[in-house]
Design a protein around this motif. Structure first.
Motif, PDB file in Angstrom:
ATOM      1  N   ILE A 170       0.844  -1.201   0.000  1.00  0.00           N
ATOM      2  CA  ILE A 170       0.000   0.000   0.000  1.00  0.00           C
ATOM      3  C   ILE A 170       0.878   1.249   0.000  1.00  0.00           C
ATOM      4  O   ILE A 170       0.653   2.186  -0.782  1.00  0.00           O
ATOM      5  N   LEU A 171       1.879   1.272   0.873  1.00  0.00           N
ATOM      6  CA  LEU A 171       2.773   2.441   0.937  1.00  0.00           C
ATOM      7  C   LEU A 171       3.524   2.635  -0.380  1.00  0.00           C
ATOM      8  O   LEU A 171       3.696   3.768  -0.842  1.00  0.00           O
ATOM      9  N   ARG A 172       3.952   1.534  -0.988  1.00  0.00           N
ATOM     10  CA  ARG A 172       4.641   1.632  -2.283  1.00  0.00           C
ATOM     11  C   ARG A 172       3.708   2.175  -3.367  1.00  0.00           C
ATOM     12  O   ARG A 172       4.128   2.962  -4.213  1.00  0.00           O
ATOM     13  N   THR A 173       2.452   1.763  -3.337  1.00  0.00           N
ATOM     14  CA  THR A 173       1.493   2.254  -4.329  1.00  0.00           C
ATOM     15  C   THR A 173       1.230   3.743  -4.132  1.00  0.00           C
ATOM     16  O   THR A 173       1.183   4.509  -5.097  1.00  0.00           O
ATOM     17  N   VAL A 174       1.069   4.160  -2.867  1.00  0.00           N
ATOM     18  CA  VAL A 174       0.872   5.589  -2.575  1.00  0.00           C
ATOM     19  C   VAL A 174       2.109   6.379  -3.004  1.00  0.00           C
ATOM     20  O   VAL A 174       1.990   7.452  -3.618  1.00  0.00           O
ATOM     21  N   ALA A 175       3.293   5.852  -2.715  1.00  0.00           N
ATOM     22  CA  ALA A 175       4.533   6.529  -3.129  1.00  0.00           C
ATOM     23  C   ALA A 175       4.623   6.620  -4.646  1.00  0.00           C
ATOM     24  O   ALA A 175       5.051   7.639  -5.194  1.00  0.00           O
ATOM     25  N   ASP A 176       4.207   5.565  -5.319  1.00  0.00           N
ATOM     26  CA  ASP A 176       4.221   5.562  -6.777  1.00  0.00           C
ATOM     27  C   ASP A 176       3.256   6.615  -7.315  1.00  0.00           C
ATOM     28  O   ASP A 176       3.571   7.336  -8.264  1.00  0.00           O
ATOM     29  N   LEU A 177       2.072   6.718  -6.703  1.00  0.00           N
ATOM     30  CA  LEU A 177       1.106   7.756  -7.109  1.00  0.00           C
ATOM     31  C   LEU A 177       1.655   9.158  -6.846  1.00  0.00           C
ATOM     32  O   LEU A 177       1.357  10.095  -7.591  1.00  0.00           O
TER      33      LEU A 177
END
Length: 197
Positions: A170-177
């Motif tokens: 989840i954190l990686r996806t938010v960081a990617d966004l």
């Protein structure tokens, strides 16, 4: 963005070490499971005298192997997935869909941990195994019946590891966004998923 990086880096480091240890124990469990299954086949068909304990020992190993290796598969993108819809969406919408699915998965796993823990400490965990014994002395003159709770503990253990991986994803996806690009890579990630990392 530095906050996300500060959260992801230590979590990624912890997950990598925990999952590496889990894979090692899982590989050992697979080896034991194969060995006891072979012992049962030899005893049943070769000696015409089936053993009582290999079936339960194999189940014990299979549950722990699954609980300890499923988080690695999840983190590396090794679960079976229907990825048709995200490939049709623009990249940002695909990431938002991934974030929503990861969030729903997190909620399901949090509930599942509670159910799994009740299996360990509740009525199901209070029984001893039917035929799985371990020696309590070097002379093998005293044996201890393994509690079912030891086997059932694989469920909440695996789910807690899955939750840790889910939070990292989840954190990686938010960081990617948010456009963060200098994150530690996921070891062994499926090459098809590297662009979505």
């Amino acid at each position: 963005m530095s906050l996300l990086r500060g959260l992801i880096r230590p979590l990624s480091w912890i997950n990598e070490r925990l999952l590496r240890a889990g894979r090692a124990v899982g590989i050992l469990a697979i080896g034991v499971m194969v060995a006891v299954t072979i012992a049962q086949v030899v005893a049943r068909y070769g000696l015409n005298s089936a053993l009582a304990w290999p079936d339960e020992a194999a189940r014990f190993c299979m549950l722990w192997m699954t609980g300890l290796m499923a988080p690695t598969a999840f983190r590396r993108g090794g679960f079976v997935a229907i990825d048709f819809v995200p490939t049709l969406l623009p990249a940002t919408l695909a990431r938002l869909l991934n974030l929503m699915l990861l969030s729903v998965s997190l909620l399901v796993m949090i509930v599942a941990v509670q159910i799994g823990w009740r299996e360990v400490v509740g009525l199901g965990g209070r029984f001893a195994s039917a035929s799985l014994f371990i020696p309590t002395s070097w002379g093998f003159d005293s044996w201890y019946r393994v509690p079912r709770s030891w086997m059932m503990a694989s469920i909440p253990t695996g789910l807690v590891l899955l939750i840790a991986v889910n939070v990292e994803l989840i954190l990686r996806t938010v960081a990617d966004l948010a456009g963060t690009r200098d994150l530690p890579p996921i070891e062994g990630l499926d090459p098809a998923l590297r662009g979505a990392e």
